[in-house]
Design a protein around this motif. Structure first.
Motif, PDB file in Angstrom:
ATOM      1  N   CYS A 134       0.996  -1.190  -0.105  1.00  0.00           N
ATOM      2  CA  CYS A 134       0.103  -0.467   0.055  1.00  0.00           C
ATOM      3  C   CYS A 134       1.081   1.163   0.039  1.00  0.00           C
ATOM      4  CB  CYS A 134      -1.035  -0.023   1.238  1.00  0.00           C
ATOM      5  SG  CYS A 134      -2.162  -1.266   1.610  1.00  0.00           S
ATOM      6  N   VAL A 135       2.102   1.022   0.395  1.00  0.00           N
ATOM      7  CA  VAL A 135       2.981   2.372  -0.249  1.00  0.00           C
ATOM      8  C   VAL A 135       4.139   1.664  -0.698  1.00  0.00           C
ATOM      9  CG1 VAL A 135       2.109   2.938   2.809  1.00  0.00           C
ATOM     10  CG2 VAL A 135       4.212   1.250   2.173  1.00  0.00           C
ATOM     11  N   ASP A 136       5.194   2.869  -1.072  1.00  0.00           N
ATOM     12  CA  ASP A 136       6.693   2.346  -1.905  1.00  0.00           C
ATOM     13  C   ASP A 136       7.117   2.419  -0.865  1.00  0.00           C
ATOM     14  OD1 ASP A 136       7.544   4.719  -1.198  1.00  0.00           O
ATOM     15  OD2 ASP A 136       6.145   5.579  -2.825  1.00  0.00           O
ATOM     16  N   GLU A 137       8.639   2.174  -1.097  1.00  0.00           N
ATOM     17  CA  GLU A 137       9.810   1.985  -0.594  1.00  0.00           C
ATOM     18  C   GLU A 137      10.432   2.989   0.135  1.00  0.00           C
ATOM     19  OE1 GLU A 137      12.618   0.434  -3.372  1.00  0.00           O
ATOM     20  OE2 GLU A 137      13.262   2.114  -4.258  1.00  0.00           O
ATOM     21  N   HIS A 138       9.710   4.341  -0.552  1.00  0.00           N
ATOM     22  CA  HIS A 138      10.394   5.471   0.241  1.00  0.00           C
ATOM     23  C   HIS A 138       9.365   5.791   1.092  1.00  0.00           C
ATOM     24  CE1 HIS A 138      12.991   6.523  -2.743  1.00  0.00           C
ATOM     25  NE2 HIS A 138      12.400   5.343  -3.978  1.00  0.00           N
ATOM     26  N   LEU A 139       7.765   5.973   1.210  1.00  0.00           N
ATOM     27  CA  LEU A 139       7.099   5.896   2.287  1.00  0.00           C
ATOM     28  C   LEU A 139       7.516   5.031   3.790  1.00  0.00           C
ATOM     29  CD1 LEU A 139       5.114   8.467   2.751  1.00  0.00           C
ATOM     30  CD2 LEU A 139       3.220   6.161   1.902  1.00  0.00           C
ATOM     31  N   GLN A 140       7.843   3.712   3.263  1.00  0.00           N
ATOM     32  CA  GLN A 140       7.703   3.120   4.337  1.00  0.00           C
ATOM     33  C   GLN A 140       8.748   3.388   5.666  1.00  0.00           C
ATOM     34  OE1 GLN A 140       9.829  -1.243   3.884  1.00  0.00           O
ATOM     35  NE2 GLN A 140       8.853  -1.418   1.886  1.00  0.00           N
ATOM     36  N   ASP A 141      10.427   4.089   5.529  1.00  0.00           N
ATOM     37  CA  ASP A 141      10.451   4.288   6.911  1.00  0.00           C
ATOM     38  C   ASP A 141       9.729   5.531   7.271  1.00  0.00           C
ATOM     39  OD1 ASP A 141      13.017   6.529   5.475  1.00  0.00           O
ATOM     40  OD2 ASP A 141      12.282   5.017   3.901  1.00  0.00           O
ATOM     41  N   GLN A 142       9.317   6.195   6.299  1.00  0.00           N
ATOM     42  CA  GLN A 142       8.654   7.345   7.040  1.00  0.00           C
ATOM     43  C   GLN A 142       7.608   7.398   7.862  1.00  0.00           C
ATOM     44  OE1 GLN A 142       9.333  10.762   3.864  1.00  0.00           O
ATOM     45  NE2 GLN A 142       9.914   9.484   2.829  1.00  0.00           N
ATOM     46  N   LEU A 143       7.267   6.367   7.319  1.00  0.00           N
ATOM     47  CA  LEU A 143       5.912   6.123   8.591  1.00  0.00           C
ATOM     48  C   LEU A 143       6.084   5.944   9.673  1.00  0.00           C
ATOM     49  CD1 LEU A 143       2.412   5.311   5.796  1.00  0.00           C
ATOM     50  CD2 LEU A 143       3.018   7.271   6.336  1.00  0.00           C
ATOM     51  N   ILE A 144       7.142   5.425   9.978  1.00  0.00           N
ATOM     52  CA  ILE A 144       7.113   4.665  10.856  1.00  0.00           C
ATOM     53  C   ILE A 144       7.697   5.254  12.614  1.00  0.00           C
ATOM     54  CG2 ILE A 144       9.062   3.132  12.699  1.00  0.00           C
ATOM     55  CD1 ILE A 144       7.972   1.817  10.426  1.00  0.00           C
ATOM     56  N   ILE A 145       7.803   7.090  12.659  1.00  0.00           N
ATOM     57  CA  ILE A 145       7.506   7.497  13.644  1.00  0.00           C
ATOM     58  C   ILE A 145       6.444   7.639  13.881  1.00  0.00           C
ATOM     59  CG2 ILE A 145       8.032   9.168  12.213  1.00  0.00           C
ATOM     60  CD1 ILE A 145       9.661  10.450  14.433  1.00  0.00           C
ATOM     61  N   LEU A 146       5.551   7.660  12.456  1.00  0.00           N
ATOM     62  CA  LEU A 146       4.269   8.148  13.470  1.00  0.00           C
ATOM     63  C   LEU A 146       3.555   7.236  13.487  1.00  0.00           C
ATOM     64  CD1 LEU A 146       3.156  10.454   9.888  1.00  0.00           C
ATOM     65  CD2 LEU A 146       4.599  11.058  12.255  1.00  0.00           C
ATOM     66  N   MET A 147       4.049   6.002  13.499  1.00  0.00           N
ATOM     67  CA  MET A 147       3.249   4.596  13.661  1.00  0.00           C
ATOM     68  C   MET A 147       3.150   4.631  14.972  1.00  0.00           C
ATOM     69  SD  MET A 147       3.554   2.308  10.757  1.00  0.00           S
ATOM     70  CE  MET A 147       3.097   0.347  11.357  1.00  0.00           C
TER      71      MET A 147
END
Length: 470
Positions: free
Chosen positions: A394-407
């Motif tokens: 549902c996300v590409d390889e760039h968005l993967q790590d950017q969402l971790i801190i929000l999660m």
């Protein structure tokens, strides 16, 4: 060699057997603790976070964890041994004091050379500890890079964080391999960060946004540097992909590109603001259905002396690649010739964004190069997008790590479906879990021919009680 001793230690550590869930996701043991020496002479030694054994995920029956940011400033407490569980996280939040030992602050220590070993570790560690109001030391910064230590964009980023939390830095400087940040309460206002190079403003945004969201009032950050830099997502990605997906977590911010800036001089400028005010807390997000493609948008630009014909060629190269690999999907095209006021320097670039029936956004991008034909630049962006679409996430390889801190910061359980987990994502999970004690785990999706994963996280539910009425 400057890092020979540390390198030998790391080599020995990497040979140790590990337990993993998913490819390379290492879960910190809940018993990981910050221990202090019992002798008086050792009470000022920094506390070191231990690594790592497998941790079972929190069961769904457990109560939802909530942390708060309080306005008050309780007196420091002398602690002989601090366990990094949720209670210690709550004690160390904004407005409170950092953990003290024998009356003196003892910073947490993070090894900046672990796993991906780049500037990402510095950004995540510093940002999280600003929010949690704990002093932190990052060592071995970018130790494995060709030019180890702090580069201008990394130094600018931590200086910006120090501004935003009224903190003190120690050891900062170009080339420094170790830096300490002692934060105070997050502050609102207008802050400026200038790399004075083509260093990526998007990476500055990643560091500053969490503090901006949890500031006590509406705030603004002006970021100066490279808007379209190699080895980092372009500012267009932050606006077209990250911003709308982050909004699902409750993240609201405006992003205005004042001027594009490119290698080698930079001189780009972006304004990030929270006109609706800071967030009370972030909300957990579930993205498990990739849906089907409903449309693709191609945005290409040229600036300075680069002719508009280069735009046409980038679009043509992208269009041919997409029609061959993703036939039948509608394409929308936008070509822009930047003016002298809207861009500094000569460059070109393209970003291609795909939207699905479930609202997922995936992208591919590329910067023009003198050595490459413009149509090759377009094909490169298209190929990157196709890889993301075909990954099954549902996300590409760039968005993967950017969402971790929000999660990690959100209230409740988030679940994100991804393709193969990148090393950046694995590193972000490792650091976020160590510092916040959010509970992450992954699972391989069964019945898929592709390598598809679900990233789960029980966030700490950070609450912002520093907010003031607008």
């Amino acid at each position: 060699m400057a890092f020979s001793e540390g390198s030998q230690r790391r080599k020995r550590a990497w040979r140790k057997p590990r337990e993993e869930i998913g490819p390379g996701i290492i879960h910190p043991d809940s018993s990981s603790s910050i221990e202090t020496a019992s002798t008086e002479s050792d009470h000022l030694k920094p506390k070191r976070i231990n690594r790592t054994t497998l941790k079972e995920p929190m069961s769904s029956s457990e109560p939802e964890p909530v942390c708060t940011i309080e306005q008050s400033s309780p007196e420091p407490t002398s602690i002989g041994s601090v366990s990094m569980d949720r209670s210690s996280v709550e004690e160390g939040l904004n407005g409170g004091s950092s953990v003290t030992v024998g009356g003196a602050e003892a910073p947490l220590i993070i090894d900046g050379s672990v796993m991906e070993g780049g500037g990402q570790i510095l950004r995540i560690s510093m940002a999280l500890n600003c929010l949690l109001n704990r002093s932190i030391t990052v060592t071995n910064i970018r130790a494995g890079r060709d030019k180890p230590g702090l580069r201008p964009q990394h130094l600018t980023g931590i200086e910006l964080l120090a501004q935003m939390c009224g903190g003190r830095l120690k050891g900062e400087g170009i080339g420094s391999s170790e830096v300490t940040l002692c934060p105070q309460a997050i502050r609102g206002g207008h802050f400026t960060a200038d790399t004075r190079t083509a260093g990526s403003v998007c990476l500055l945004l990643q560091a500053a946004l969490p503090c901006l969201l949890f500031a006590p009032k509406s705030s603004k950050v002006t970021l100066k540097g490279g808007t379209n830099a190699d080895m980092a997502p372009p500012i267009d990605y932050a606006i077209k992909v990250f911003q709308p997906i982050a909004a699902r977590f409750g993240v609201q911010f405006d992003c205005r590109v004042v001027r594009r800036g490119f290698y080698p001089k930079g001189c780009g400028e972006v304004e990030i603001a929270t006109p609706t005010g800071p967030v009370p807390h972030l909300t957990a997000v579930t993205m498990t259905d990739p849906g089907t493609l409903v449309g693709i948008t191609i945005h290409a630009f040229v600036a300075g002396a680069v002719p508009i014909n280069a735009c046409h060629k980038m679009v043509m190269g992208a269009r041919k690649a997409l029609e061959r690999q993703l036939p039948g999907v509608g394409l929308e095209v936008k070509e822009v010739q930047e003016t002298r006021d809207s861009a500094f320097g000569n460059s070109s670039g393209i970003i291609i964004v795909a939207e699905t029936s479930t609202g997922c956004l995936l992208a591919g991008s590329a910067n023009g190069r003198k050595s490459d034909p413009a149509d090759k630049t377009g094909r490169a962006a298209a190929d990157e997008l196709v890889r993301g679409v075909r990954s099954g996430g549902c996300v590409d390889e760039h968005l993967q790590d950017q969402l971790i801190i929000l999660m990690a910061l959100a209230r409740g359980r988030s679940t994100i479906r991804t393709g193969p987990l990148t090393l950046h994502t694995q590193t972000a999970i490792h650091i976020a879990q160590l510092l916040t004690k959010a509970k992450f785990w992954t699972e391989r999706v069964s019945g898929e021919k592709r390598e598809v994963h679900l990233i789960h996280c029980d966030g700490i539910g950070l609450e912002n009680k520093l907010t003031t009425p607008l």
